[in-house]
Design an enzyme around this catalytic site. Sequence first.
Site, PDB file in Angstrom:
ATOM      1  N   SER A 159       3.470  -2.134  10.314  1.00 60.40           N
ATOM      2  CA  SER A 159       4.933  -2.170  10.488  1.00 60.40           C
ATOM      3  C   SER A 159       5.547  -3.529  10.165  1.00 60.40           C
ATOM      4  O   SER A 159       6.491  -3.956  10.823  1.00 60.40           O
ATOM      5  CB  SER A 159       5.322  -1.716  11.897  1.00 60.40           C
ATOM      6  OG  SER A 159       4.923  -0.381  12.118  1.00 60.40           O
ATOM      7  N   GLU A 179      -5.093  -5.178  10.625  1.00 59.04           N
ATOM      8  CA  GLU A 179      -4.058  -4.191  10.892  1.00 59.04           C
ATOM      9  C   GLU A 179      -4.400  -3.441  12.168  1.00 59.04           C
ATOM     10  O   GLU A 179      -5.227  -2.512  12.137  1.00 59.04           O
ATOM     11  CB  GLU A 179      -3.981  -3.176   9.754  1.00 59.04           C
ATOM     12  CG  GLU A 179      -3.763  -3.769   8.396  1.00 59.04           C
ATOM     13  CD  GLU A 179      -3.213  -2.734   7.428  1.00 59.04           C
ATOM     14  OE1 GLU A 179      -2.081  -2.914   6.995  1.00 59.04           O
ATOM     15  OE2 GLU A 179      -3.906  -1.748   7.147  1.00 59.04           O
ATOM     16  N   HIS A 231      -9.324   1.069   4.795  1.00 62.40           N
ATOM     17  CA  HIS A 231      -8.067   1.229   5.535  1.00 62.40           C
ATOM     18  C   HIS A 231      -8.309   2.152   6.730  1.00 62.40           C
ATOM     19  O   HIS A 231      -9.124   3.073   6.660  1.00 62.40           O
ATOM     20  CB  HIS A 231      -6.997   1.816   4.594  1.00 62.40           C
ATOM     21  CG  HIS A 231      -5.631   1.805   5.186  1.00 62.40           C
ATOM     22  ND1 HIS A 231      -5.209   2.749   6.092  1.00 62.40           N
ATOM     23  CD2 HIS A 231      -4.599   0.941   5.033  1.00 62.40           C
ATOM     24  CE1 HIS A 231      -3.964   2.466   6.470  1.00 62.40           C
ATOM     25  NE2 HIS A 231      -3.570   1.377   5.830  1.00 62.40           N
ATOM     26  N   ASN A 237       0.863  -1.178   0.000  1.00 62.23           N
ATOM     27  CA  ASN A 237       0.000   0.000   0.000  1.00 62.23           C
ATOM     28  C   ASN A 237       0.901   1.229   0.000  1.00 62.23           C
ATOM     29  O   ASN A 237       1.481   1.567   1.018  1.00 62.23           O
ATOM     30  CB  ASN A 237      -0.889  -0.036   1.256  1.00 62.23           C
ATOM     31  CG  ASN A 237      -1.697   1.238   1.424  1.00 62.23           C
ATOM     32  OD1 ASN A 237      -1.809   2.043   0.501  1.00 62.23           O
ATOM     33  ND2 ASN A 237      -2.251   1.438   2.613  1.00 62.23           N
TER      34      ASN A 237
HETATM   35  C1  PEP Z   1      -0.675   0.084   6.077  1.00 68.33           C
HETATM   36  O1  PEP Z   1      -0.882   1.265   5.992  1.00 68.33           O
HETATM   37  O2  PEP Z   1      -1.471  -0.724   5.551  1.00 68.33           O
HETATM   38  C2  PEP Z   1       0.485  -0.347   6.819  1.00 68.33           C
HETATM   39  C3  PEP Z   1       0.485  -1.559   7.283  1.00 68.33           C
HETATM   40  O3  PEP Z   1       1.487   0.558   6.977  1.00 68.33           O
HETATM   41  P1  PEP Z   1       2.932   0.267   7.664  1.00 68.33           P
HETATM   42  O4  PEP Z   1       3.450  -1.007   7.068  1.00 68.33           O
HETATM   43  O5  PEP Z   1       3.764   1.448   7.251  1.00 68.33           O
HETATM   44  O6  PEP Z   1       2.725   0.165   9.125  1.00 68.33           O
END
Ligand code: PEP
Length: 252
Positions: free
Chosen positions: A213, A167, A95, A9
């Site tokens: 992350s 997430e 999201h 993403n």
């Molecule tokens: C995301 O926005 O879907 C995400 C997981 O971001 P990051 O990997 O930077 O935490």
Amino acid sequence: MRTPIVAGNWKLNKTISEAVELVTALRDLVANVTDVEIVVAPTFTALSAVARALQGSNIRLSAQNIFWEDSGAFTGEISPVMLKDVGCDYVIIGHSERRQYFGETNESVNRKVKAALTHGLKPIICVGERLEDREAGKTKSVVENHVINGIDGLSAEQLLSTVIAYEPVWAIGTGITATPNEAQEVHAFIRSLLLRNYSADVTEQIRIQCGGSVKPDNAVELLTQADIDGALVGGASLEAESFAQIVKAGSG
Ligand code: PEP
């Protein structure tokens, strides 16, 4: 056996030329990967150029958002028909940044999911609790709410074209990751929720990505958990080498 799906993403990053440069490097790095589905989600403006740069590759294209109407007086929106037309196979829906900054609700997520599926786009539905939810012991109730309402009314066949991305909001862009055990527990919980309305056979086939992350150095331990079927990657997808390493963590 579920084929893992690793999706990048890119959020609000990359000009058209930067986007093409990134996927051109990426397609070489992952050319030999056959057992992981690889997806990139550039901004709307880069979709067309990235679609061309990906032709003949093993990388699929996703959008980061969608609107539920096909056409009409909806200034600023992009329809499922347009996303198919530009070459998208996937679309990220709900999201946490869209829920937080742009007022997305479970209801709008569900409308978008249905519109995507109607037009042959596969939704990646994002779910996850905020830090205050987790601290208040509400992780499961928040996730349940997102999942059950997000997929409301989908047939088994439609669900099979759907990916769920768990997430935890407190892990997105913060460098703090859910431990493999913490993530696995929620993933297994999500799969158990699906069992309420779908057969065990269907439920077993649904892919549940982890996100927040995910980096090359934590990807293997996350992606080898029983109910973790790939990752939705933000920051680490903006660089070809680190994203390719995460893809390879899902392989073999
Ligand atoms: C995301 O926005 O879907 C995400 C997981 O971001 P990051 O990997 O930077 O935490």
